[in-house]
Every structure is written in structure tokens, then in C-alpha cells.
Design a protein around this motif. Structure first.
Motif, PDB file in Angstrom:
ATOM      1  N   MET A 121     -51.310  16.250  25.799  1.00  0.00           N
ATOM      2  CA  MET A 121     -50.201  17.188  25.980  1.00  0.00           C
ATOM      3  C   MET A 121     -49.008  16.710  25.147  1.00  0.00           C
ATOM      4  SD  MET A 121     -48.265  18.382  29.488  1.00  0.00           S
ATOM      5  CE  MET A 121     -49.264  19.785  29.892  1.00  0.00           C
ATOM      6  N   PRO A 122     -48.372  17.602  24.435  1.00  0.00           N
ATOM      7  CA  PRO A 122     -47.259  17.193  23.570  1.00  0.00           C
ATOM      8  C   PRO A 122     -45.939  16.968  24.301  1.00  0.00           C
ATOM      9  CG  PRO A 122     -47.776  19.513  23.249  1.00  0.00           C
ATOM     10  CD  PRO A 122     -48.769  18.969  24.217  1.00  0.00           C
ATOM     11  N   CYS A 123     -45.923  17.082  25.620  1.00  0.00           N
ATOM     12  CA  CYS A 123     -44.709  16.803  26.381  1.00  0.00           C
ATOM     13  C   CYS A 123     -44.724  15.351  26.822  1.00  0.00           C
ATOM     14  CB  CYS A 123     -44.617  17.705  27.614  1.00  0.00           C
ATOM     15  SG  CYS A 123     -44.326  19.438  27.232  1.00  0.00           S
ATOM     16  N   ARG A 124     -43.547  14.736  26.794  1.00  0.00           N
ATOM     17  CA  ARG A 124     -43.416  13.346  27.214  1.00  0.00           C
ATOM     18  C   ARG A 124     -41.979  13.111  27.658  1.00  0.00           C
ATOM     19  NH1 ARG A 124     -40.313  10.997  23.440  1.00  0.00           N
ATOM     20  NH2 ARG A 124     -40.481  11.673  21.286  1.00  0.00           N
ATOM     21  N   PHE A 125     -41.774  11.987  28.344  1.00  0.00           N
ATOM     22  CA  PHE A 125     -40.415  11.602  28.706  1.00  0.00           C
ATOM     23  C   PHE A 125     -39.701  11.116  27.449  1.00  0.00           C
ATOM     24  CE2 PHE A 125     -42.643  11.127  32.803  1.00  0.00           C
ATOM     25  CZ  PHE A 125     -41.906  12.071  33.511  1.00  0.00           C
ATOM     26  N   ILE A 126     -38.396  11.268  27.434  1.00  0.00           N
ATOM     27  CA  ILE A 126     -37.642  10.956  26.219  1.00  0.00           C
ATOM     28  C   ILE A 126     -37.572   9.461  25.946  1.00  0.00           C
ATOM     29  CG2 ILE A 126     -36.199  13.016  26.409  1.00  0.00           C
ATOM     30  CD1 ILE A 126     -33.854  11.013  27.084  1.00  0.00           C
ATOM     31  N   ASN A 127     -37.356   9.158  24.693  1.00  0.00           N
ATOM     32  CA  ASN A 127     -36.985   7.836  24.215  1.00  0.00           C
ATOM     33  C   ASN A 127     -35.616   8.061  23.580  1.00  0.00           C
ATOM     34  OD1 ASN A 127     -36.479   5.845  22.113  1.00  0.00           O
ATOM     35  ND2 ASN A 127     -38.532   5.075  22.601  1.00  0.00           N
ATOM     36  N   ILE A 128     -34.570   7.600  24.240  1.00  0.00           N
ATOM     37  CA  ILE A 128     -33.205   7.936  23.816  1.00  0.00           C
ATOM     38  C   ILE A 128     -32.968   7.603  22.346  1.00  0.00           C
ATOM     39  CG2 ILE A 128     -30.751   7.450  24.132  1.00  0.00           C
ATOM     40  CD1 ILE A 128     -31.290   7.178  27.127  1.00  0.00           C
ATOM     41  N   SER A 129     -33.338   6.408  21.924  1.00  0.00           N
ATOM     42  CA  SER A 129     -33.021   6.013  20.550  1.00  0.00           C
ATOM     43  C   SER A 129     -33.749   6.881  19.522  1.00  0.00           C
ATOM     44  CB  SER A 129     -33.329   4.530  20.328  1.00  0.00           C
ATOM     45  OG  SER A 129     -34.685   4.265  20.596  1.00  0.00           O
ATOM     46  N   ASN A 130     -34.955   7.318  19.819  1.00  0.00           N
ATOM     47  CA  ASN A 130     -35.711   8.150  18.883  1.00  0.00           C
ATOM     48  C   ASN A 130     -35.362   9.636  18.974  1.00  0.00           C
ATOM     49  OD1 ASN A 130     -37.049   5.871  18.013  1.00  0.00           O
ATOM     50  ND2 ASN A 130     -38.831   6.231  19.304  1.00  0.00           N
ATOM     51  N   ASP A 131     -34.971  10.113  20.140  1.00  0.00           N
ATOM     52  CA  ASP A 131     -34.835  11.548  20.382  1.00  0.00           C
ATOM     53  C   ASP A 131     -33.402  12.055  20.426  1.00  0.00           C
ATOM     54  OD1 ASP A 131     -37.628  11.550  20.642  1.00  0.00           O
ATOM     55  OD2 ASP A 131     -37.519  11.230  22.805  1.00  0.00           O
ATOM     56  N   LEU A 132     -32.434  11.165  20.351  1.00  0.00           N
ATOM     57  CA  LEU A 132     -31.032  11.542  20.535  1.00  0.00           C
ATOM     58  C   LEU A 132     -30.577  12.628  19.564  1.00  0.00           C
ATOM     59  CD1 LEU A 132     -28.285  11.162  21.909  1.00  0.00           C
ATOM     60  CD2 LEU A 132     -27.844   9.298  20.274  1.00  0.00           C
ATOM     61  N   LYS A 133     -30.852  12.470  18.294  1.00  0.00           N
ATOM     62  CA  LYS A 133     -30.399  13.449  17.290  1.00  0.00           C
ATOM     63  C   LYS A 133     -30.973  14.832  17.580  1.00  0.00           C
ATOM     64  CE  LYS A 133     -29.588  10.391  13.321  1.00  0.00           C
ATOM     65  NZ  LYS A 133     -28.175  10.327  13.494  1.00  0.00           N
TER      66      LYS A 133
END
Length: 143
Positions: free
Chosen positions: A1-13
Motif C-alpha cells: 500500500m502506498p500510504c505510510r506514516f510521515i517522515n518529517i525530514s523527508n516529507d516536510l516540503k
């Protein structure tokens, strides 16, 4: 599944762009979003989710777990759901919503609630098609 919990440093932008462009909160910059995400990360009452394909974040959703007087136990509130405009109507929103509902059930939430702006008619139709019912209005006042 392409949904996942965030990784702040990678997903912030990507999350910041979604908040600014798709949700319409242009005054929120990366620093503001980072502060919010870090505060949420410290509490198990929040979950932030992204939809990612080929290493690119195309949507995100946020959940908060709350208590209310009219429910037994906690309920989940979907506090954000956004899909990049050029990827809307491709199933990403449905995937995010389904994943959020799965997370809410795993968190033992009794219900899930969503607030959606009055101008977001397409979103209202989307939620109704997913089995959500209109319950009332949300009123806000800046303090």
C-alpha cells in the motif's frame, strides 16, 4: 500500500506545499508546518499519513484522537486530507481515507469525523460517497 506514516525530514516540503496550495493555507510556511508536525509527533493523539508513489508524496492526511460527550471512548477526527491537484480523481484520496479509517479502528476509535470548508463542494460529495453524513456546521473564531 502506498500510504505510510510521515517522515518529517523527508516529507516536510511536500506536506507544506499541499497545505499551502490544496488546503489554501498559504500563510503556513515550512517552519510553521515543521513546528506543528513536531508537536504532533510528541503525542500519540495524532497521526500523519502520506500517499507516496515512486518516491514522491502526492497526498497526505492527518488524524487526531479526541474524547467527546456523545461518544463512547475516543473518536478520530480527520483534521486534514489533501491530494496534489494534478493527481486528484485518481484514487489517492480514497486510499488515504481508507488508511486513516484503518488507523482509527486500530486506535479503538468509535467514530471518525471530518470538517470540510463550505466552498469545498467536491470534497463534500467525495465524503458522502464514502458513507459520511452531514451532522452540522463548524464555527471558528480567531483568538
Amino acid at each position: 500500500m502506498p500510504c505510510r506514516f510521515i517522515n518529517i525530514s523527508n516529507d516536510l516540503k511536500a506536506i507544506t506545499k499541499l497545505i499551502q496550495k490544496e488546503l489554501g493555507y498559504g500563510a503556513m510556511n515550512e517552519e510553521d508546518v515543521l513546528i506543528q508536525l513536531k508537536a504532533m509527533e510528541k503525542s500519540d493523539q495524532y497521526q500523519s499519513i502520506v500517499f507516496e508513489k515512486d518516491g514522491e508524496v502526492l497526498g497526505f492526511a492527518g488524524l487526531a484522537y479526541l474524547y467527546a460527550y456523545e461518544t463512547k471512548g475516543q473518536y478520530a477526527r480527520l483534521i486534514a486530507l489533501a491530494v496534489r491537484e494534478d493527481k486528484q480523481h485518481t484514487g489517492i484520496g480514497s486510499s488515504l481515507l481508507a488508511y486513516a479509517q484503518t488507523c482509527a479502528k486500530a486506535h479503538a476509535a468509535s467514530d471518525i469525523a471530518i470538517s470540510s470548508g463550505l466552498c469545498r463542494q467536491q470534497a463534500h460529495t467525495f465524503y458522502e460517497q464514502k458513507g459520511y453524513k452531514k451532522k452540522g456546521y463548524t464555527f471558528t473564531k480567531q483568538l
